[in-house]
Design an enzyme around this catalytic site. Structure first.
Site, PDB file in Angstrom:
ATOM      1  N   TYR A  53       0.832  -1.201   0.000  1.00 60.48           N
ATOM      2  CA  TYR A  53       0.000   0.000   0.000  1.00 60.48           C
ATOM      3  C   TYR A  53       0.868   1.254   0.000  1.00 60.48           C
ATOM      4  CZ  TYR A  53      -4.055  -2.964   1.078  1.00 60.48           C
ATOM      5  OH  TYR A  53      -5.045  -3.917   1.045  1.00 60.48           O
ATOM      6  N   SER A 215     -13.714  -4.697  -0.249  1.00 65.24           N
ATOM      7  CA  SER A 215     -14.617  -4.023  -1.189  1.00 65.24           C
ATOM      8  C   SER A 215     -16.081  -4.332  -0.860  1.00 65.24           C
ATOM      9  CB  SER A 215     -14.316  -4.431  -2.635  1.00 65.24           C
ATOM     10  OG  SER A 215     -14.966  -3.564  -3.556  1.00 65.24           O
ATOM     11  N   GLY A 219     -16.561  -1.073  -4.627  1.00 68.13           N
ATOM     12  CA  GLY A 219     -15.944   0.111  -5.207  1.00 68.13           C
ATOM     13  C   GLY A 219     -16.851   1.326  -5.262  1.00 68.13           C
ATOM     14  N   GLY A 220     -17.844   1.369  -4.383  1.00 64.71           N
ATOM     15  CA  GLY A 220     -18.751   2.508  -4.337  1.00 64.71           C
ATOM     16  C   GLY A 220     -20.085   2.264  -5.001  1.00 64.71           C
ATOM     17  N   LEU A 222     -22.387   0.268  -4.226  1.00 64.39           N
ATOM     18  CA  LEU A 222     -23.442   0.060  -3.235  1.00 64.39           C
ATOM     19  C   LEU A 222     -23.509   1.182  -2.212  1.00 64.39           C
ATOM     20  CD1 LEU A 222     -22.693  -3.738  -2.769  1.00 64.39           C
ATOM     21  CD2 LEU A 222     -24.813  -2.802  -3.726  1.00 64.39           C
TER      22      LEU A 222
END
Length: 324
Positions: A53, A215, A219-220, A222
């Site tokens: 990361y 997730s 990735g957004g 929902l």
């Protein structure tokens, strides 16, 4: 906050896991510190990160930020159940030909030492293989991890992105050596990604492995932002076009429940027996504070049934889903 055991281990972890993938990328260090402080204050003790990361030439940056946060004291490290990962390319010339993604005793040892240095700690509670490497035998892998456990550098071993078959093989090989084996599997699992229910989740449950969904909002997709138009136009993403009708129905159901789509999505995961703790990969303190309510939402049988009707699963568990 609620707590549960991580797989068949004796380790208690919070039902929400703080994901740190955005720290140093889209979340500045000061905001990351505030999020981690708020997490501990809210009772979230389970933090997940990975050595890669920060990404590419900045790989390791997120671990460094967490390490500097630990160094502030006030028992931050002692209060945290820390999970990190190994597998990816750290873009470090010192690794030579071993820089490529994969697992080996050589790479596991070297990359763990680097993670410990960046995190400013002498141990990791949960050390996870970020991906399966079928080119490396379990003789090498379990010997490596058990040696690190005996040294006190890692407490438990986890997996990520493993197939159900890989989980079964890993546990069989561990049992043959008298080892505990895997205690967790980190997997992409959400209302729009229910394929893991076919084999990964049943295998995890059968082998005492806690599932940690990554997730959880796909990735957004929902989050509810699409329906409200907050994330651009409906036509801006073919993935959203494909699921638009489902998302519309889901939004209406959440309105009836008096909750937002993102929180119901997290609550639904918490209702799945195989799930230990979904990862909330927030970018801001405000997003983090919103996520906390998910633990309080209890979905009744009627709501769960309607969710299944909107987002049908793969058809059952293996092998009954496609055999008898």
């Amino acid at each position: 906050m609620e707590y549960t055991k991580l797989g068949r281990s004796g380790l208690q972890v919070s039902r929400l896991c703080l994901g740190t993938m955005n720290f140093g990328v889209s979340t500045e260090e000061k905001e990351a510190f505030a999020i981690m402080d708020a997490a501990l204050d809210a009772g979230i003790t389970f933090f997940d990160t990975a050595n890669i990361y920060g990404w590419r030439e900045n790989a390791g940056l997120t671990e460094e930020i967490i390490g500097r946060w630990f160094a502030q004291g006030e028992n931050r490290r002692e209060r945290t159940v820390l999970a990190t990962k190994v597998y990816g390319d750290m873009h470090n010339n010192v690794d030579g030909p071993n820089h490529q993604p994969g697992l080996s005793s050589y790479k596991i040892r070297r990359h763990l030492e680097d993670s410990l240095r960046r995190l400013q700690t002498d141990h990791i509670e949960l050390y996870q293989m970020h991906h399966v490497d079928r080119s490396v035998g379990w003789d090498e892998l379990w010997n490596s991890f058990s040696h690190l456990q005996m040294q006190g550098k890692i407490g438990y071993v986890g997996a990520s992105n493993f197939a159900g078959w890989d989980l079964a093989v890993a546990q069989g090989e561990a049992k043959a050596r008298g080892l505990l084996g895997l205690v967790s599997e980190q997997h992409k699992y959400n209302l729009l990604t229910r394929l893991p229910e076919l084999e990964v989740l049943p295998s995890a449950q059968a082998h005492g492995i806690g599932v940690i969904p990554w997730s959880p909002l796909d990735g957004g997709s929902l989050s509810g932002n699409i329906r409200r138009g907050d994330a651009g136009s409906r036509s801006g993403d073919q993935r959203w076009e494909k699921h638009w009708e489902q998302l519309e129905q889901y939004g209406k159901l959440c309105d009836e429940l008096g909750e937002t789509e993102d929180l119901v999505s997290l609550a639904w995961l918490l209702h799945q027996p195989a799930v230990t703790a979904p990862i909330i990969g927030v970018r801001t303190l405000e997003q983090f504070e919103r996520s906390l309510r998910a633990v309080e939402i209890k979905l009744d049988e009627s709501a769960l049934k309607r969710i299944d009707e909107i987002f049908p699963g793969p058809g059952g568990e293996a092998p009954s889903a496609y055999a008898w």
